[in-house]
Design an enzyme around this catalytic site. Structure first.
Site, PDB file in Angstrom:
ATOM      1  CB  THR A 101      -0.169   6.608   2.589  1.00 28.79           C
ATOM      2  OG1 THR A 101       0.174   6.857   3.969  1.00 28.79           O
ATOM      3  CG2 THR A 101       0.843   7.294   1.690  1.00 28.79           C
TER       4      THR A 101
ATOM      5  CE1 TYR B 209       6.374   6.170  11.468  1.00 27.55           C
ATOM      6  CE2 TYR B 209       6.798   8.505  11.793  1.00 27.55           C
ATOM      7  CZ  TYR B 209       6.578   7.436  10.943  1.00 27.55           C
ATOM      8  OH  TYR B 209       6.563   7.628   9.584  1.00 27.55           O
TER       9      TYR B 209
ATOM     10  CE  LYS C 137       9.679   5.722   9.828  1.00 28.93           C
ATOM     11  NZ  LYS C 137       9.822   4.804   8.688  1.00 28.93           N
TER      12      LYS C 137
ATOM     13  CB  SER D 180      -0.977  -0.029   1.188  1.00 32.71           C
ATOM     14  OG  SER D 180      -0.514   0.673   2.304  1.00 32.71           O
TER      15      SER D 180
ATOM     16  CB  SER E  69       9.170   9.991   9.526  1.00 29.39           C
ATOM     17  OG  SER E  69       8.297  11.010   9.982  1.00 29.39           O
TER      18      SER E  69
HETATM   19  N1  NAP Z   1       2.735   8.845   4.445  1.00 25.79           N
HETATM   20  C1  NAP Z   1       3.501   9.742   5.042  1.00 25.79           C
HETATM   21  O1  NAP Z   1       3.176  10.928   5.117  1.00 25.79           O
HETATM   22  C2  NAP Z   1       4.793   9.318   5.657  1.00 25.79           C
HETATM   23  C3  NAP Z   1       5.562  10.311   6.286  1.00 25.79           C
HETATM   24  C4  NAP Z   1       6.784   9.962   6.808  1.00 25.79           C
HETATM   25  C5  NAP Z   1       7.245   8.675   6.701  1.00 25.79           C
HETATM   26  N2  NAP Z   1       6.470   7.721   6.109  1.00 25.79           N
HETATM   27  C6  NAP Z   1       7.014   6.360   6.044  1.00 25.79           C
HETATM   28  O2  NAP Z   1       6.792   5.838   4.767  1.00 25.79           O
HETATM   29  C7  NAP Z   1       6.726   4.417   4.821  1.00 25.79           C
HETATM   30  C8  NAP Z   1       5.499   3.946   4.074  1.00 25.79           C
HETATM   31  O3  NAP Z   1       4.361   4.426   4.764  1.00 25.79           O
HETATM   32  P1  NAP Z   1       2.957   4.703   4.071  1.00 25.79           P
HETATM   33  O4  NAP Z   1       2.556   6.067   4.464  1.00 25.79           O
HETATM   34  O5  NAP Z   1       3.003   4.326   2.655  1.00 25.79           O
HETATM   35  O6  NAP Z   1       2.027   3.706   4.918  1.00 25.79           O
HETATM   36  P2  NAP Z   1       1.110   2.480   4.490  1.00 25.79           P
HETATM   37  O7  NAP Z   1       0.212   2.866   3.394  1.00 25.79           O
HETATM   38  O8  NAP Z   1       0.461   2.001   5.760  1.00 25.79           O
HETATM   39  O9  NAP Z   1       2.139   1.384   3.990  1.00 25.79           O
HETATM   40  C9  NAP Z   1       2.958   0.728   4.909  1.00 25.79           C
HETATM   41  C10 NAP Z   1       3.439  -0.573   4.326  1.00 25.79           C
HETATM   42  O10 NAP Z   1       4.228  -1.247   5.332  1.00 25.79           O
HETATM   43  C11 NAP Z   1       3.717  -2.566   5.504  1.00 25.79           C
HETATM   44  N3  NAP Z   1       3.895  -3.082   6.855  1.00 25.79           N
HETATM   45  C12 NAP Z   1       3.448  -2.539   8.013  1.00 25.79           C
HETATM   46  N4  NAP Z   1       3.740  -3.351   9.041  1.00 25.79           N
HETATM   47  C13 NAP Z   1       4.383  -4.441   8.521  1.00 25.79           C
HETATM   48  C14 NAP Z   1       4.921  -5.624   9.065  1.00 25.79           C
HETATM   49  N5  NAP Z   1       4.847  -5.879  10.371  1.00 25.79           N
HETATM   50  N6  NAP Z   1       5.494  -6.504   8.245  1.00 25.79           N
HETATM   51  C15 NAP Z   1       5.565  -6.284   6.912  1.00 25.79           C
HETATM   52  N7  NAP Z   1       5.063  -5.170   6.332  1.00 25.79           N
HETATM   53  C16 NAP Z   1       4.474  -4.264   7.122  1.00 25.79           C
HETATM   54  C17 NAP Z   1       2.240  -2.432   5.190  1.00 25.79           C
HETATM   55  O11 NAP Z   1       1.700  -3.704   4.948  1.00 25.79           O
HETATM   56  P3  NAP Z   1       0.121  -4.024   5.182  1.00 25.79           P
HETATM   57  O12 NAP Z   1      -0.557  -3.541   3.952  1.00 25.79           O
HETATM   58  O13 NAP Z   1       0.086  -5.494   5.356  1.00 25.79           O
HETATM   59  O14 NAP Z   1      -0.296  -3.263   6.409  1.00 25.79           O
HETATM   60  C18 NAP Z   1       2.284  -1.519   3.994  1.00 25.79           C
HETATM   61  O15 NAP Z   1       2.622  -2.237   2.831  1.00 25.79           O
HETATM   62  C19 NAP Z   1       6.749   4.056   6.303  1.00 25.79           C
HETATM   63  O16 NAP Z   1       8.054   3.684   6.685  1.00 25.79           O
HETATM   64  C20 NAP Z   1       6.358   5.352   6.973  1.00 25.79           C
HETATM   65  O17 NAP Z   1       6.880   5.434   8.276  1.00 25.79           O
HETATM   66  C21 NAP Z   1       5.260   8.014   5.585  1.00 25.79           C
END
Ligand code: NAP
Length: 465
Positions: free
Chosen positions: A384, A349, A353, A196, A322
């Site tokens: 997301t 969190y 990071k 995702s 992050s």
């Molecule tokens: N979106 C933002 O604004 C933002 C900002 C700063 C940093 N980030 C970082 O960006 C990265 C991606 O986040 P996102 O926003 O795209 O979130 P997301 O849509 O929730 O995607 C997270 C992904 O990580 C997987 N995941 C979570 N727990 C897991 C586990 N125990 N084992 C294997 N896979 C796991 C999820 O799998 P499932 O589908 O099975 O849950 C999903 O594929 C993360 O590291 C997050 O900290 C995001």
């Protein structure tokens, strides 16, 4: 009919020049008249593929819908474009040359009676446009762009930097982007958390560019759906998946063992999987979840896959951190914080990071002699499923300024693909620009604390034993 005809000789192999040009979304990178370009039909580029290209006019813009009508791999592509004011037939031919590839570009314009009545654009104006487009294409294929490093003379300040986390920040930075024509066809890339959000978009963009992917996901049904969707969207048949709950070290170790047994070199490892946990819980192995998933897991995975990274010609590791880390100082004793009574998911969190950022810098230093580039990026604030789930109130307040997942993931893709990105190591990037890793004096860690982090992670008990 008005005909434009230009040729250009570029120092790129024919297959790379063809792959780049036949993906007409790249026109947004090299044609100065194009404001935006996207593929409107799913799948690999073939006869019938359609592209929407938005071009600037002296006043406003115009949408062109292009359709591929002929495609002979590495030789010729013909596209027909339609718009309100004119239709255009583009024939682009490729032939090997002493330098690399000779590209012959012919565009035939057919203006509507309405435009003809008003007076069609002059031939010289169109010719100038054609020359500029082909010059832009030659520059894109030369692929010789500088790396945007941090401006040492401009201190980054907290509030202005925070404003860049929004989609406005992305759009401002994107105006300075360079074309990304490097070929990753045949490279093997591993992405965690591809089911995702940012991970999915990254997988889609890398698959479109021909990379061979191994996706790490934790749910078999979701993994099947994800791969099927990626195959449909990109036409790629080079996507595998492996199952692992990355918050469980036994599963991380088993994954490392499986991948090492398979023995395939890894050109790019993207540590993206992550989540913000609002309640404090332990994994089945007794570890606090944020520590397990956000720090110990990428540490063990990357260390464990190092033999496969070493096998690649120019390996890259990309850690997704992050902007939240800007609020926290590295304090190793608090990473597994068993004692705190009041748990804050956001703080837990951000601490992990921050530690992953420090680890990025350390790996970059330690692995430089082996040619492994290690960088971190943060995506700003992107809308997301992860943000929707963990931060609903934040999302409600910021919805209008949040980036799309594509905008958030852009720098991950750039770090994996761009030639100039391969020259960086130990850096933090936002929107393809290196950034300061601290915005506040109080978050700077000491060398002793950095050493303590490495000792702590390397001596952390083996839970799979
Ligand atoms: N979106 C933002 O604004 C933002 C900002 C700063 C940093 N980030 C970082 O960006 C990265 C991606 O986040 P996102 O926003 O795209 O979130 P997301 O849509 O929730 O995607 C997270 C992904 O990580 C997987 N995941 C979570 N727990 C897991 C586990 N125990 N084992 C294997 N896979 C796991 C999820 O799998 P499932 O589908 O099975 O849950 C999903 O594929 C993360 O590291 C997050 O900290 C995001």
């Amino acid at each position: 009919m008005t005909v434009l005809h230009e040729t250009v000789d570029v120092s790129r192999p024919v297959n790379e020049a063809f792959a780049y040009v036949s993906d007409f979304t790249t026109t947004a990178e090299w044609d100065p008249t194009v404001l935006h370009a996207s593929q409107s039909t799913p799948g690999a580029i073939a006869v019938g593929t359609e592209f929407k290209v938005v071009c600037a006019l002296p006043v406003g813009s115009i949408d062109l819908q292009y359709r591929v009508v002929e495609l002979t791999a590495n030789k010729r592509i013909v596209l027909h474009g339609r718009s309100r004011f004119f239709n255009v037939h583009d024939t682009i031919s490729f032939a090997p040359s002493a330098r690399g590839t000779k590209i012959d570009y012919r565009a035939e314009f057919f203006f509507t009676p309405f435009v003809r009545a008003l007076g069609s654009p002059s031939r010289s104006a169109l010719q100038k446009m054609g020359r500029e487009s082909v010059a832009g294409l030659a520059e894109a294929l030369a692929d010789d762009f500088p790396l945007a490093l941090k401006n040492k003379h401009r201190a980054e300040k907290l509030l202005p930097e925070l404003s860049l986390f929004t989609r406005l920040g992305y759009r401002l930075a994107a105006k300075r982007y360079h074309p990304m024509s490097a070929s990753v066809a045949g490279s093997h890339m591993l992405i965690t958390g591809a089911s995702s959000g940012l991970g999915y978009v990254t997988a889609r963009e890398l698959a479109r560019r021909g990379a061979e992917l191994t996706l790490i996901m934790r749910d078999g049904q979701k993994a099947q759906r994800t791969v099927a969707a990626l195959e449909r969207e990109t036409g790629s048949s080079k996507i595998r998946w492996e199952l692992a709950d990355l918050s469980l070290m036994s599963e991380v170790e088993a994954l490392v063992e499986r991948l090492n047994k398979r023995g395939q070199a890894i050109d790019v490892l993207i540590n993206n999987a992550g989540a913000l946990f609002n309640t404090k819980e332990e994994t089945a192995e007794g570890l606090e979840r944020s520590f397990a998933l956000l720090l110990l897991s990428p540490y063990r995975l990357t260390e464990g896959l190092k033999p496969l990274l070493r096998k690649a010609a120019a390996p890259r590791v990309i850690n997704v951190v992050s902007g939240g880390m800007y609020s926290q100082k590295l304090q190793v004793d608090l990473l597994t914080d068993e004692t705190r009574e009041r748990y804050s998911g956001s703080i837990a969190y951000a601490r992990q990071k921050r530690a992953l950022m420090v680890l990025t810098q350390q790996w970059a230093k330690d692995w430089a002699a082996e040619g492994i580039a290690v960088n971190a990026m943060h995506p700003g604030w992107a809308d997301t499923p992860g943000v929707q789930r963990a931060l609903p109130a934040f999302r409600r307040c910021t919805r209008r300024v949040l980036r799309s997942a594509d905008e958030g993931a852009d720098t991950i893709v750039w770090l994996a693909v761009a030639t100039e990105a391969g020259r960086a190591s130990g850096k933090l990037f936002l929107d393809r620009e290196a950034k300061s890793t601290h915005l506040l004096k109080k978050t700077r860690e000491s060398a002793a604390e950095r050493r303590k982090l490495l000792a702590f992670l390397s001596h952390f008990p083996d839970l799979s034993a």
